[in-house]
Scaffold this motif. Structure first.
Motif, PDB file in Angstrom:
ATOM      1  N   UNK A  91       0.386  23.832  31.191  1.00 14.97           N
ATOM      2  CA  UNK A  91       0.222  23.018  29.985  1.00 14.97           C
ATOM      3  C   UNK A  91       1.482  22.197  29.763  1.00 14.97           C
ATOM      4  N   UNK A  92       1.487  21.019  30.344  1.00 17.40           N
ATOM      5  CA  UNK A  92       2.635  20.132  30.235  1.00 17.40           C
ATOM      6  C   UNK A  92       2.723  19.556  28.827  1.00 17.40           C
ATOM      7  N   UNK A  93       3.928  19.506  28.239  1.00 17.42           N
ATOM      8  CA  UNK A  93       4.078  18.952  26.893  1.00 17.42           C
ATOM      9  C   UNK A  93       3.607  17.506  26.789  1.00 17.42           C
ATOM     10  N   UNK A  94       3.683  16.758  27.876  1.00 16.66           N
ATOM     11  CA  UNK A  94       3.305  15.356  27.817  1.00 16.66           C
ATOM     12  C   UNK A  94       1.967  15.069  28.494  1.00 16.66           C
ATOM     13  N   UNK A  95       1.529  15.936  29.410  1.00 23.45           N
ATOM     14  CA  UNK A  95       0.283  15.684  30.141  1.00 23.45           C
ATOM     15  C   UNK A  95      -0.850  16.624  29.759  1.00 23.45           C
ATOM     16  N   UNK A  96      -0.542  17.666  29.005  1.00 20.16           N
ATOM     17  CA  UNK A  96      -1.557  18.654  28.686  1.00 20.16           C
ATOM     18  C   UNK A  96      -1.840  19.551  29.878  1.00 20.16           C
ATOM     19  N   UNK A  97      -2.992  20.204  29.861  1.00 19.06           N
ATOM     20  CA  UNK A  97      -3.352  21.122  30.954  1.00 19.06           C
ATOM     21  C   UNK A  97      -3.532  20.355  32.259  1.00 19.06           C
ATOM     22  N   UNK A  98      -2.780  20.773  33.272  1.00 16.28           N
ATOM     23  CA  UNK A  98      -2.777  20.083  34.562  1.00 16.28           C
ATOM     24  C   UNK A  98      -2.807  21.110  35.691  1.00 16.28           C
ATOM     25  N   UNK A 134      14.445   5.300  28.757  1.00 16.09           N
ATOM     26  CA  UNK A 134      14.112   5.603  30.157  1.00 16.09           C
ATOM     27  C   UNK A 134      14.721   6.914  30.646  1.00 16.09           C
ATOM     28  N   UNK A 135      16.011   7.150  30.404  1.00 18.38           N
ATOM     29  CA  UNK A 135      16.564   8.434  30.838  1.00 18.38           C
ATOM     30  C   UNK A 135      15.860   9.603  30.184  1.00 18.38           C
ATOM     31  N   UNK A 136      15.458   9.471  28.942  1.00 22.67           N
ATOM     32  CA  UNK A 136      14.760  10.548  28.242  1.00 22.67           C
ATOM     33  C   UNK A 136      13.419  10.825  28.895  1.00 22.67           C
ATOM     34  N   UNK A 137      12.675   9.744  29.180  1.00 22.89           N
ATOM     35  CA  UNK A 137      11.377   9.922  29.837  1.00 22.89           C
ATOM     36  C   UNK A 137      11.556  10.553  31.213  1.00 22.89           C
ATOM     37  N   UNK A 138      12.579  10.115  31.894  1.00 20.09           N
ATOM     38  CA  UNK A 138      12.865  10.697  33.209  1.00 20.09           C
ATOM     39  C   UNK A 138      13.125  12.196  33.084  1.00 20.09           C
ATOM     40  N   UNK A 139      13.863  12.570  32.048  1.00 20.14           N
ATOM     41  CA  UNK A 139      14.170  13.973  31.825  1.00 20.14           C
ATOM     42  C   UNK A 139      12.912  14.755  31.496  1.00 20.14           C
ATOM     43  N   UNK A 140      12.029  14.171  30.706  1.00 13.02           N
ATOM     44  CA  UNK A 140      10.777  14.856  30.348  1.00 13.02           C
ATOM     45  C   UNK A 140       9.941  15.124  31.583  1.00 13.02           C
ATOM     46  N   UNK A 141       9.737  14.104  32.415  1.00 14.06           N
ATOM     47  CA  UNK A 141       8.913  14.282  33.604  1.00 14.06           C
ATOM     48  C   UNK A 141       9.560  15.234  34.592  1.00 14.06           C
ATOM     49  N   UNK A 142      10.883  15.175  34.703  1.00 14.68           N
ATOM     50  CA  UNK A 142      11.585  16.085  35.608  1.00 14.68           C
ATOM     51  C   UNK A 142      11.438  17.512  35.127  1.00 14.68           C
ATOM     52  N   UNK A 143      11.572  17.712  33.826  1.00  8.78           N
ATOM     53  CA  UNK A 143      11.435  19.063  33.267  1.00  8.78           C
ATOM     54  C   UNK A 143      10.026  19.581  33.475  1.00  8.78           C
ATOM     55  N   UNK A 144       9.043  18.714  33.253  1.00 13.24           N
ATOM     56  CA  UNK A 144       7.650  19.101  33.464  1.00 13.24           C
ATOM     57  C   UNK A 144       7.434  19.531  34.909  1.00 13.24           C
ATOM     58  N   UNK A 145       7.971  18.759  35.830  1.00 11.96           N
ATOM     59  CA  UNK A 145       7.786  19.081  37.250  1.00 11.96           C
ATOM     60  C   UNK A 145       8.453  20.402  37.605  1.00 11.96           C
ATOM     61  N   UNK A 174       9.289  22.996  35.683  1.00  5.70           N
ATOM     62  CA  UNK A 174       8.636  24.181  35.133  1.00  5.70           C
ATOM     63  C   UNK A 174       7.288  24.446  35.810  1.00  5.70           C
ATOM     64  N   UNK A 175       6.592  23.381  36.194  1.00  5.91           N
ATOM     65  CA  UNK A 175       5.279  23.572  36.803  1.00  5.91           C
ATOM     66  C   UNK A 175       5.384  24.156  38.202  1.00  5.91           C
TER      67      UNK A 175
END
Length: 460
Positions: free
Chosen positions: A127-134, A5-16, A18-19
Motif C-alpha cells: 500500500x504505497x502512500x502515493x500509489x495505493x495498493x500495488x 522535484x527532490x521531494x517527489x523523487x524522495x517519495x518515489x524512492x521511499x516507496x520503491x 519499502x516495497x
C-alpha cells in the motif's frame, strides 16, 4: 517547482525501497482435510516496523487481479531475514513443517487469500502512500489457470531459491523449486511426503540441502528430463541396486514408495572410479546434483555404508513401450518382449511386446539375444546418447523364455546325407561344406582311406 522535484523523487524512492523489503518465499496447497494445508510464506529482506502496509491476493482459476489484497497483514514488525506464515490452521502447518513454521502469528483464518488451490496465482501487494495498493511480487501467472502449467502445485508446494529472493511481478518459474503435482498427497508431515520441502534452509541463512531422491529428481517443467535441483547439495539415502565401473545406482527404499507411486526414486552416483559399495548395501550419499547429458547424477560423493545384504526394492513392472521415461530414470525396471533388433551397435539391442521397443545395454553385463527370441529383462534404467536403456547386472537379469532354432533358416548344401546310404563320397583332396548348428542335424561323409594316407577334417 525546483523545490518540489527532490521531494517527489524522495517519495518515489521511499516507496520503491519499502516495497522491496518483503517477498513471497513459499506457497502451499498441501493435501490436508478442511483446507488446513493452505498457506503462503513471506520473508523480510530488511527490518519492517509494521506489516500493515502489505497484503495477499489469490487469483483463482485464471482470474485477473482485483487491484487490492484479500488479506491485509497485521500491524506487527518483521525483522530482516524472518519469515511469516499466513495459514488457515496454525497447528496443522506447525505439525507438518516443525520448527520451520514457528512464526505463524499472521494467521489467515478463512481469508480467500489463504484458500488457494494449486492452480492459482498469488500476489503480494504493497500500500504505497502515493500509489495505493500495488502488486510487488507474484507466484504464478496472473490471468492464467495453472492447471498443466510448469508452476502447478496441486497437493504440493513451491520454494523460492535463495539466489532469487528479489520481488518481481514478472513470474519466472526457474526462481522456484516447485513440487510435482500430488507429491504431498495424503501426507500429514513433510517426512511422509514423496517431495520434501527444504525446511532446513527456508530462511536462506545457510546452504539448501536436498534431503531425498524424489525431490532431487523432480524435473524442470520446460526442460522435461533435467532436474530442477542441478547445482544444489544433497544428502540422500537408499539401496545400491547396481554397480558399474565408475559409480552405482541408488534407489530409495523408504515406505513412501509404493508400486503405484514409485517414480523419481533413484539416482546414479558418479564416483569416477570403481566403487567399493556392493549391491544390496544401504548407504547415505552426500554430493552435488548435476546433469550429465541429461542423466541426473550425484557427483563428488561422500558415501557412508549403513548396512549390507539388504533386500532390494522391487523392480517396476512395465510394458516395453513404457520403459523410457524420466520418472523411471536409474530405477530398477522389469519388462518382457520379443527381440526385434539383435544388434543396435555398441552392445545394444531392443525388445518389443507390441507397445514399442525398449533398449537393452551392456554397461554392467553383456547379453546375447537371438532375433525373434522372447526375454524378460531386469535392471536399472540408464540414460545415455539421448536414449533410456535397461542395464542388466548379471545372468539373473536376462531370462530366456524361448528362442527360435538358429539353424532353421540355414540351408545345408549336402542334404540329403543324413544316412549311410546317402553319405557323400569324399575323394582324395575333396572338400565339402555344410551348415553345422547346435541341433540334431546329422551329416555323413564317406572317405576311402589308403594305407599310409593322411585324413584331416577342417571346420571353419
Amino acid at each position: 517547482m525546483r523545490r518540489l522535484l527532490p521531494f517527489l523523487h524522495l517519495v518515489f524512492a521511499t516507496t520503491f525501497i519499502f516495497s522491496q523489503d518483503l517477498l513471497l518465499v513459499g506457497v502451499f496447497d498441501l493435501d490436508i482435510p478442511s483446507n488446513a494445508g493452505k498457506a503462503t510464506a513471506v520473508q523480510a529482506t530488511a527490518d519492517i516496523p509494521s506489516l500493515s502496509a502489505y497484503g495477499l491476493e489469490s487469483c483463482n482459476n485464471g482470474a485477473e487481479s482485483g487491484g487490492e489484497p484479500e488479506l491485509s497483514f497485521p500491524d506487527v514488525p518483521l525483522a530482516a531475514g524472518e519469515i511469516m506464515w499466513f495459514v488457515r490452521d496454525a497447528a496443522t502447518i506447525q505439525t507438518y513443517f516443525g520448527d520451520a513454521a514457528v512464526n505463524v502469528n499472521g494467521d489467515g483464518g478463512n481469508s480467500a487469500a489463504v484458500n488457494q488451490n494449486g492452480d492459482d496465482a498469488i500476489l503480494l501487494h504493497y500500500n504505497s502512500p502515493d500509489l495505493g495498493w500495488t502488486p510487488i511480487d507474484a507466484f504464478g501467472e496472473v490471468g492464467v489457470d495453472g492447471s498443466g502449467e510448469v508452476w502447478e502445485y496441486v497437493d504440493s508446494w513451491a520454494f523460492r531459491f535463495c539466489d532469487s529472493r528479489t520481488p518481481s511481478t514478472t513470474f519466472d518459474h526457474t526462481q522456484w523449486l516447485i513440487g510435482l503435482p500430488n507429491c504431498a498427497e495424503d501426507a500429514l508431515t513433510n517426512a511422509e511426503a514423496l517431495c520434501h520441502f527444504p525446511t532446513a534452509n527456508f530462511t536462506c541463512s545457510g546452504s539448501t540441502v536436498i534431503s531425498n531422491i524424489y525431490t532431487l529428481q523432480m524435473p524442470d517443467g520446460e526442460l522435461g528430463n533435467e532436474s530442477q535441483t542441478a547445482g544444489f547439495s544433497a544428502e540422500v539415502s537408499g539401496h545400491v541396486t547396481g554397480v558399474t565401473s565408475s559409480g552405482f545406482y541408488l534407489q530409495d527404499g523408504s515406505d513412501s514408495y509404493s508400486q503405484a507411486a514409485n517414480l523419481y526414486s533413484a539416482v546414479y552416483v558418479y564416483e569416477g572410479s570403481a566403487p567399493t559399495v556392493l549391491q544390496g548395501d544401504e548407504v547415505t550419499v552426500a554430493g552435488t546434483v548435476s546433469e550429465y547429458y541429461s542423466l541426473t547424477q550425484l557427483q563428488d560423493p561422500t558415501v557412508t555404508v549403513v548396512s549390507s545384504g539388504n533386500t532390494l526394492p522391487g523392480a517396476l513392472l512395465l510394458a516395453t513401450g513404457d520403459v523410457a521415461g524420466e520418472g523411471h530414470e536409474s530405477m530398477l525396471v522389469n519388462t518382457t518382449g520379443t527381440c526385434d533388433n539383435a544388434d543396435l551397435g555398441f552392445g545394444e539391442w531392443s525388445l518389443d511386446d507390441g507397445t514399442g521397443p525398449a533398449v537393452v545395454d551392456d554397461q554392467m553385463y553383456a547379453t546375447v539375444p537371438v532375433l525373434g527370441g522372447n526375454y524378460t529383462l531386469t535392471g536399472p534404467l540408464n540414460y545415455s546418447f539421448s536414449a533410456y536403456k535397461i542395464e542388466p547386472r548379471s545372468a539373473d537379469d536376462f531370462v530366456v523364455l524361448d528362442e527360435p532354432d538358429p539353424c532353421a533358416t540355414l540351408p545345408d548344401s549336402q542334404e540329403p546325407n543324413n544316412t549311410l546310404a546317402d553319405a557323400t563320397d569324399a575323394t582324395a583332396g575333396g572338400s565339402f561344406s555344410a551348415s553345422l548348428c547346435p541341433t540334431d542335424d546329422l551329416d555323413m561323409y564317406m572317405v576311402t582311406a589308403v594305407a599310409g594316407g593322411v585324413l584331416s577334417l577342417t571346420t571353419q
